[in-house]
Motif scaffolding. Structure first.
Motif, PDB file in Angstrom:
ATOM      1  N   UNK A   1     -31.621  -9.418 -87.136  1.00 18.98           N
ATOM      2  CA  UNK A   1     -30.514  -8.608 -87.649  1.00 18.98           C
ATOM      3  C   UNK A   1     -29.903  -9.186 -88.912  1.00 18.98           C
ATOM      4  N   UNK A   2     -30.566 -10.192 -89.522  1.00 22.12           N
ATOM      5  CA  UNK A   2     -30.036 -10.764 -90.753  1.00 22.12           C
ATOM      6  C   UNK A   2     -31.184 -11.116 -91.687  1.00 22.12           C
ATOM      7  N   UNK A   3     -30.920 -11.054 -92.990  1.00 20.08           N
ATOM      8  CA  UNK A   3     -31.890 -11.497 -93.993  1.00 20.08           C
ATOM      9  C   UNK A   3     -31.759 -12.990 -94.262  1.00 20.08           C
ATOM     10  N   UNK A   4     -30.715 -13.613 -93.737  1.00 20.71           N
ATOM     11  CA  UNK A   4     -30.510 -15.045 -93.958  1.00 20.71           C
ATOM     12  C   UNK A   4     -31.565 -15.850 -93.213  1.00 20.71           C
ATOM     13  N   UNK A   5     -31.855 -17.023 -93.744  1.00 22.55           N
ATOM     14  CA  UNK A   5     -32.794 -17.944 -93.105  1.00 22.55           C
ATOM     15  C   UNK A   5     -32.051 -18.671 -91.993  1.00 22.55           C
ATOM     16  N   UNK A   6     -32.417 -18.407 -90.728  1.00 21.93           N
ATOM     17  CA  UNK A   6     -31.757 -19.064 -89.599  1.00 21.93           C
ATOM     18  C   UNK A   6     -32.694 -20.045 -88.909  1.00 21.93           C
ATOM     19  N   UNK A   7     -33.748 -20.458 -89.631  1.00 23.39           N
ATOM     20  CA  UNK A   7     -34.643 -21.471 -89.094  1.00 23.39           C
ATOM     21  C   UNK A   7     -33.901 -22.804 -88.991  1.00 23.39           C
TER      22      UNK A   7
END
Length: 851
Positions: free
Chosen positions: A638-644
């Protein structure tokens, strides 16, 4: 004592009753000078509740602070010669009450009261021969309970305190300029001052209004009678008629006269019928809460006159002779006739409906107000605790550390700033005060919830939570789910891993709480954190300010997060907080819900320099804790942010979009699992929930309540302010030394340096029960392996569903703190073998939380 008020003083105490006199006495004892105590009534018989109260002292309470304040009071006033240590006995007329009395023994043992014991009916009769032994099942005996001679105690305070006491002087206004107290106005002139203490109890609300402060102090009537002399007590001496000779007494002299007559036998109470009693020489005094609540309009307390004592109302016989209490089917007279047959046909020489006060939660309101600097309160305190709270407040005012001689005390449950914004509304606090009156002698179940004034504060998720069958608990006015009926299928799935809790510890618990815990460990859950608070700190000096108030180093890069503490001047833990740096001059400090905004947020605000902006954003944001091993998979959807893990490491923060919702995301987890806190403006909250719920359907995303949060955080050893940590513990005792950077200069550092040099002799440790899945309840004794020495008490306990053990956290002396040490825990009449363990019990390598 002076009859003329001075024009200036350093400290003005408003109210010369039990609490005001105690505050003045202890301030002077600590070295304060130039103290003035003002009261509307004559001295020492002021006309407040201090002189119409029978002075009975029962020390034992579920609250450590209340118990220790009471015990200090008895020691102080016994040494002064104004306390009759005749002992106190609480009788039981039901099996439920006998169970309650066993809890009394456990609390007394935990908090250090001398020789608490259970008595058989025959043993009660030996101490109290007027009691019909056939009416009771037993009793609880505390030998240091007793009775304060109110008027004599006030006289002693006034004689021993180097202060100016001014009677017959009405306070007409409190002058406030620039947010600070500057003067106390009276009908006999103005007294300029640096600080003032509101100790007017029954008139507390009215006094607060003079300074523009809404103090939630609800006056309530309750009944007391004194019989004529009884034949059964004919051999007892009596000084009735001489106790108030030469004193100016407002209103009914017989009330003050009888209250000054001491007991010759233990004081007693029959809580099954909301009654208490004591002897007055050759007569018996009987008090009753056994009637409907008789609330008094706080604005209509009135004034004392020669003919009228404003805190005493006319005796309402119908409340004595009829059963009007909503939870009792027997009247006060009927119950007393059965318990004390000698009183059945006796006439009453003195009767009263006396007034005293309750706060919405039944605890005192002590400390400096947030609204007015230098304006302190000491309210909703009875004779029982008056000496203790006078000492606590004096230490707080003089040294910045609320404490008794036995050590610092926790403030979370007593601070005047704990009340939520709506608590000052008169209908609200009068209604809640009435509820507390109704409960004062009732057996209140674990996790009891009020049924009035509900739905005051709700998150934007509230309607969806109702659809999911949320069981709402109220805290700080917020409606927060404890568990969700929609997760009942999980209780079936994990049934073999959720032990049943029987009896008292099982009341108001659901196996769904354990199921939500286990589900979160395996899948992903959403937790409503809207009641938690964010404090925005910004400005050119924001870093320097936070460095001064935080124990940890906050000189960090933008996007970094750190865990820190706020300490008071004595090194006690005032708060634990998460600090995120969002910009060069922009920080957000997050803290818990409930009393945290009022206590912690206001503390930050008042310590900030003019160059720093502090905004306590209570309710301005809605927050979801997204936790569990599948939380990254869901969030990435649900996000384009990098949540790795590389792009969004543990203990970092950044602004992202979740769907179209703007979010401040922090990778922190209070449950010990991979996860994030997602903070968004409240108006976006509903959409945030929908986005996550819809995207996580195939991942079996579930809502999670507060019950699961508590058991999960105990497995990880995460602290909860007001429960495991408070101002009575320093960071080293609390196992939080990692959050203290002694190379920085913060409030409380010097005290912590001294504590470290002196040696830390107490440590918090996790304990597990060896052979039981029963939950160890808070406040219950922790004993050495032989069960002979009390080491401490349970701070918090729950079942650890992931580790499969019952967990308790407790502070113990250092010599008992090593993992593997054998100890015992007493709870609900059972004594359990237990073992000190190394923390955390769950995922000690932090593999789950940092993956």
């Amino acid at each position: 004592m002076s009859t003329e008020p001075p024009s200036q003083a350093e400290t003005v105490v408003v109210g010369a009753g039990a609490v005001g006199c105690s505050v003045a006495y202890h301030l002077a004892e600590l070295g304060a000078e130039d103290i003035v105590v003002v009261d509307q009534g004559p001295l020492p018989v002021t006309g407040g509740s201090s002189v119409h109260a029978p002075g009975i002292v029962f020390q034992t309470s579920p609250s450590k602070t209340q118990t220790k304040a009471a015990h200090y009071t008895t020691r102080l006033l016994k040494d002064a010669g104004v306390y009759d240590e005749v002992g106190g006995i609480e009788v039981a007329r039901s099996e439920e009450r006998m169970d309650f009395l066993r809890r009394r023994v456990e609390w007394a043992t935990s908090y250090g009261l001398p020789e608490p014991q259970l008595l058989s009916p025959e043993e009660v009769g030996e101490h109290l021969p007027l009691v019909d032994e056939d009416e009771i099942l037993g009793g609880y005996y505390s030998p240091t309970d007793g009775r304060v001679d109110g008027i004599a105690a006030l006289q002693w305070y006034m004689e021993e305190t180097p202060a100016t006491f001014v009677g017959n002087t009405e306070v007409t206004d409190l002058d406030v300029e620039g947010g600070e107290i500057t003067a106390v106005e009276t009908d006999r002139g103005r007294i300029d001052c640096d600080r003032a203490v509101v100790a007017t109890n029954n008139w507390g609300y009215q006094t607060g209004q003079m300074a523009g402060v809404d103090l939630p102090i609800a006056p309530v009537e309750h009944q007391y009678v004194v019989t004529e002399p009884l034949d059964e007590l004919a051999e007892e001496d009596s000084d009735v008629g001489e106790n108030t000779t030469g004193l100016d007494v407002p209103g009914q002299r017989d009330v003050a006269e009888q209250m000054s007559e001491g007991p010759n036998r233990p004081v007693g109470r029959d809580q099954d019928h909301s009654l208490y009693f004591r002897t007055h020489g050759d007569a018996v005094g009987m008090g009753s809460y056994n009637h409907e609540t008789l609330s008094v309009d706080p604005d209509a307390m009135g004034k004392n006159t020669e003919e009228h004592q404003a805190s005493v109302r006319g005796f309402s016989r119908e409340h004595w002779e009829r059963a009007t209490h909503p939870d009792r089917d027997t009247s006060a007279k009927e119950a007393f006739d059965g318990l004390l047959p000698a009183t059945a046909d006796a006439d009453y020489e003195t009767t009263e409906n006396g007034i005293f006060v309750f706060t919405p939660d039944g605890m005192p309101a002590v400390g400096e107000t947030a609204q007015v600097d230098g304006l302190w309160t000491a309210l909703a305190v009875w004779w029982t605790h008056s000496g203790g709270y006078g000492r606590i407040l004096a230490e707080w005012m003089e040294n910045g550390v609320p404490r008794l001689p036995s050590g610092p005390v926790p403030v979370g449950g007593i601070h005047v700033r704990r009340f939520e914004p709506h608590a000052g509304e008169k209908d609200y606090f009068v209604d809640r005060g009435a509820t507390r009156y109704r409960q004062v002698y009732s057996i209140v179940e674990p996790r009891w919830q009020p049924d009035d004034h509900r739905g005051l504060r709700t998150s934007p998720f509230h309607e969806r939570q109702r659809e999911l069958g949320a069981e709402f608990y109220q805290g700080g006015g917020w409606e927060s789910p404890q568990y969700y009926e929609s997760n009942a299928d999980l209780a079936e799935r994990y049934a073999d891993e959720i032990p049943e809790q029987e009896g008292w510890r099982g009341i108001n618990r659901s196996p769904i709480e354990g199921a939500e815990h286990l589900h979160t460990r395996e899948h992903v859950s959403m937790f409503d954190m809207t009641s938690f608070s964010a404090v925005d700190v910004s400005g050119a000096d924001a870093e320097a300010f936070l460095q001064r108030v935080c124990t940890n180093d906050v000189e960090m890069d933008v996007g970094d997060v750190t865990y820190s503490l706020l300490c008071n001047e004595g090194g006690g833990v005032l708060a634990d907080v998460t600090v995120a740096r969002l910009g060069d001059e922009e920080y957000v400090v997050t803290t818990g819900g409930g009393n945290s905004p009022g206590i912690h947020g206001s503390w930050l605000d008042e310590h900030a320099p003019e160059t720093v902006s502090v905004n306590v954003d209570e309710g301005g944001r809605s927050t979801i804790g997204l936790w569990g091993p599948k939380s990254r998979l869901l969030l990435q959807r649900v996000t384009d942010a990098d949540v790795s893990n590389d792009g969004f490491p543990y203990f970092s923060a950044k602004r992202i979009y979740v769907g179209e919702v703007p979010v401040m995301a922090m990778r922190v987890s209070y449950v010990g699992e991979l996860g994030w806190e997602l903070w968004t403006p409240t108006e976006y909250g509903r959409r945030l929930w929908e986005v996550l719920e819809d995207a996580g359907e195939d991942l079996d995303v579930r809502p999670m309540g507060g019950g699961a949060l508590e058991s999960m955080r105990l497995e990880k050893g995460f602290r909860l302010w007001g429960t495991d940590i408070d101002t009575d513990a320093n960071p080293f005792e609390a196992g939080l030394g990692f959050a203290v950077d002694m190379d920085t200069d913060f409030v409380g550092r010097d005290a912590l340096e001294r504590a470290r040099e002196d040696g830390i002799d107490s440590h918090i440790v996790p304990v597990t029960l060896d052979d039981s899945t029963d939950i160890a309840l808070s406040g219950r004794p922790v004993l050495d392996a032989e069960g002979e020495e009390t080491l401490g008490y349970v701070q918090a306990g729950d079942y650890g569903y992931s580790v499969g053990e019952s967990i308790a956290y407790t502070y113990v002396p250092s010599e008992h703190a090593d993992p593997g040490t054998d100890i015992r825990v007493a709870c609900e009449g059972e004594t359990y073998d237990a073992t000190v363990r190394e923390e955390p019990l769950f995922d000690p390598g932090r593999e789950k939380i940092i993956r």
